[in-house]
Structures are given as C-alpha cells and as structure tokens.
Scaffold this motif. Sequence first.
Motif, PDB file in Angstrom:
ATOM      1  N   ARG A 157       0.827  -1.204   0.000  1.00 42.92           N
ATOM      2  CA  ARG A 157       0.000   0.000   0.000  1.00 42.92           C
ATOM      3  C   ARG A 157       0.864   1.258   0.000  1.00 42.92           C
ATOM      4  N   ALA A 160       2.094   1.716  -3.441  1.00 46.73           N
ATOM      5  CA  ALA A 160       1.032   2.233  -4.302  1.00 46.73           C
ATOM      6  C   ALA A 160       0.837   3.735  -4.096  1.00 46.73           C
ATOM      7  N   ARG A 161       0.897   4.182  -2.844  1.00 53.08           N
ATOM      8  CA  ARG A 161       0.751   5.620  -2.577  1.00 53.08           C
ATOM      9  C   ARG A 161       1.897   6.415  -3.198  1.00 53.08           C
ATOM     10  N   ALA A 164       1.407   6.561  -6.961  1.00 56.92           N
ATOM     11  CA  ALA A 164       0.313   7.461  -7.333  1.00 56.92           C
ATOM     12  C   ALA A 164       0.664   8.924  -7.071  1.00 56.92           C
ATOM     13  N   ILE A 201      -4.579   7.732 -12.756  1.00 58.62           N
ATOM     14  CA  ILE A 201      -3.764   7.530 -11.553  1.00 58.62           C
ATOM     15  C   ILE A 201      -4.595   6.883 -10.446  1.00 58.62           C
ATOM     16  N   ALA A 202      -5.835   7.384 -10.264  1.00 61.91           N
ATOM     17  CA  ALA A 202      -6.708   6.822  -9.226  1.00 61.91           C
ATOM     18  C   ALA A 202      -7.050   5.367  -9.534  1.00 61.91           C
ATOM     19  N   TYR A 205      -4.071   3.229  -8.737  1.00 56.40           N
ATOM     20  CA  TYR A 205      -3.886   3.075  -7.287  1.00 56.40           C
ATOM     21  C   TYR A 205      -4.875   2.055  -6.717  1.00 56.40           C
ATOM     22  N   MET A 208      -3.805  -1.456  -7.654  1.00 53.77           N
ATOM     23  CA  MET A 208      -2.658  -1.923  -6.881  1.00 53.77           C
ATOM     24  C   MET A 208      -3.065  -2.321  -5.464  1.00 53.77           C
ATOM     25  N   VAL A 209      -3.953  -1.522  -4.864  1.00 53.64           N
ATOM     26  CA  VAL A 209      -4.390  -1.830  -3.500  1.00 53.64           C
ATOM     27  C   VAL A 209      -5.202  -3.122  -3.467  1.00 53.64           C
TER      28      VAL A 209
END
Length: 230
Positions: A157, A160-161, A164, A201-202, A205, A208-209
């Motif tokens: 996570r 991922a942040r 992003a 991008i969202a 993300y 990925m999460v």
Amino acid sequence: LAGLGAWLVSGWPILTLAALGAGLLLPRAWAARTLAAEQAARSEAVAEVAAGLRDGVRGGLGVTDALGGLARWGPPALRAELAEVTAQAAILGLPQALEGFARRVGDPLADLLAATLALNQRLGGRNLAQVLDELATAIRADAHTLREVRARQAQQRLSARLVAAAPVGILLAIRQTNPAYLTPFASPIGQGVLALALLLIAAGYVAMVRLARPPAGTRLLATTQAGGLR
C-alpha cells in the motif's frame, strides 16, 4: 484543507476537486486501517486463548473453568467476550455460548476454536488436551501467517501511494519552478487532459491496493443467527 492547499499551489479547478475528494476519503481510509489493526489483534488474541485453554485442560480444568480463568487473565482484547461466554454457558450451554463468541469476534480463527470446542462438548472426546495442543499450534501458525501477510500488504500500500503521488508531486514541483511550461493545462482542454490523467492515476492506485489485499479467511459459521454450530 487538501482542496484549499491544492488551489493555493496550483490554481487549477480539476486538481482542487481531486484534492478535495482525496481529503473526504481520508477518514474512511483511516477507519479501514484501524479496523484491520483490530482484526489482527483479535487473531493474535484467539491464538493466545487456544494456548491458554490447552494449558488449563492439561492442568485438570474443564473447558468452562478454563474460559473463566482466561476472562480474568487472558488477552485483554477478548476478556469481555470470554466473560460473556462463561456467563452464557451456565444458561444456554457451552455450544451455544461458543457460537455467540465466534459471531461476536468475527474471525475465522475464532470460528475454528469455537467449532472444535463445541464438537468436543457434544461428542465427549477424551483426548481434549491433545486436540487443543494441535489446535493451538495450528491457530498460532495461521495467526503468524496473517501477521506476515498484513505486513506485506502495508508495504505494498505504501508503494502504491508513492507511485500514485509521484506524478502529482512532479507536476506541482514544475508548477512552482517553471509555471510557464504548464500554461496549456490552464485551458479547458488542458483541464480535461489533467482530469483524465488523475482518473488513470486513481484507477491504477485502486488496482494496486486490491491486488495487495489478502484473501479473506473462510468462515466456518454462517452469517445468520439460525442453525447454530454444526
């Protein structure tokens, strides 16, 4: 605050709305993180309860007496639940009390512990200490595995942040150092392109999460109240 900061830094409506949406979602993300931490603590506590029951039965105690002792000296996260099990066992019987315990805790490991104890209570097995020994070992191993999985999930996570946030951070840095370079983004078409980029991008993300999310444990008990432990 996030939207205001984005407006002051960039002056772009789309980026301001995106920051506003992220700020509104932040409490939900924090609540999910807190819930995950509580679930991890419950899994660890169930493993301690299984080990404590094994030791109590080996010492000559009955299951109900061992549960009563754990309600006073067991893991703090489950003391209230164990005390309720002890109280309900005297009224409803141990199997029904264990069913309520598993449903309140809401953990697959608690389901396994409750189902094993209830089955032994109904069948009257003589090797309960051995069963609890094997069960405690299995539950502790499962809890250890879940702890490692959640640690890896936290790392993924964070990755991922960072992935992003990197494009947005670079964009804001260029906006501050060379604003003329990003003048086309001030036009309606530029804002549309920026909106599409933020949506991508969202979406990346979120993907990925979700890929990093560990599989949910299999519950032995149904979610409804009818039926009891089988």
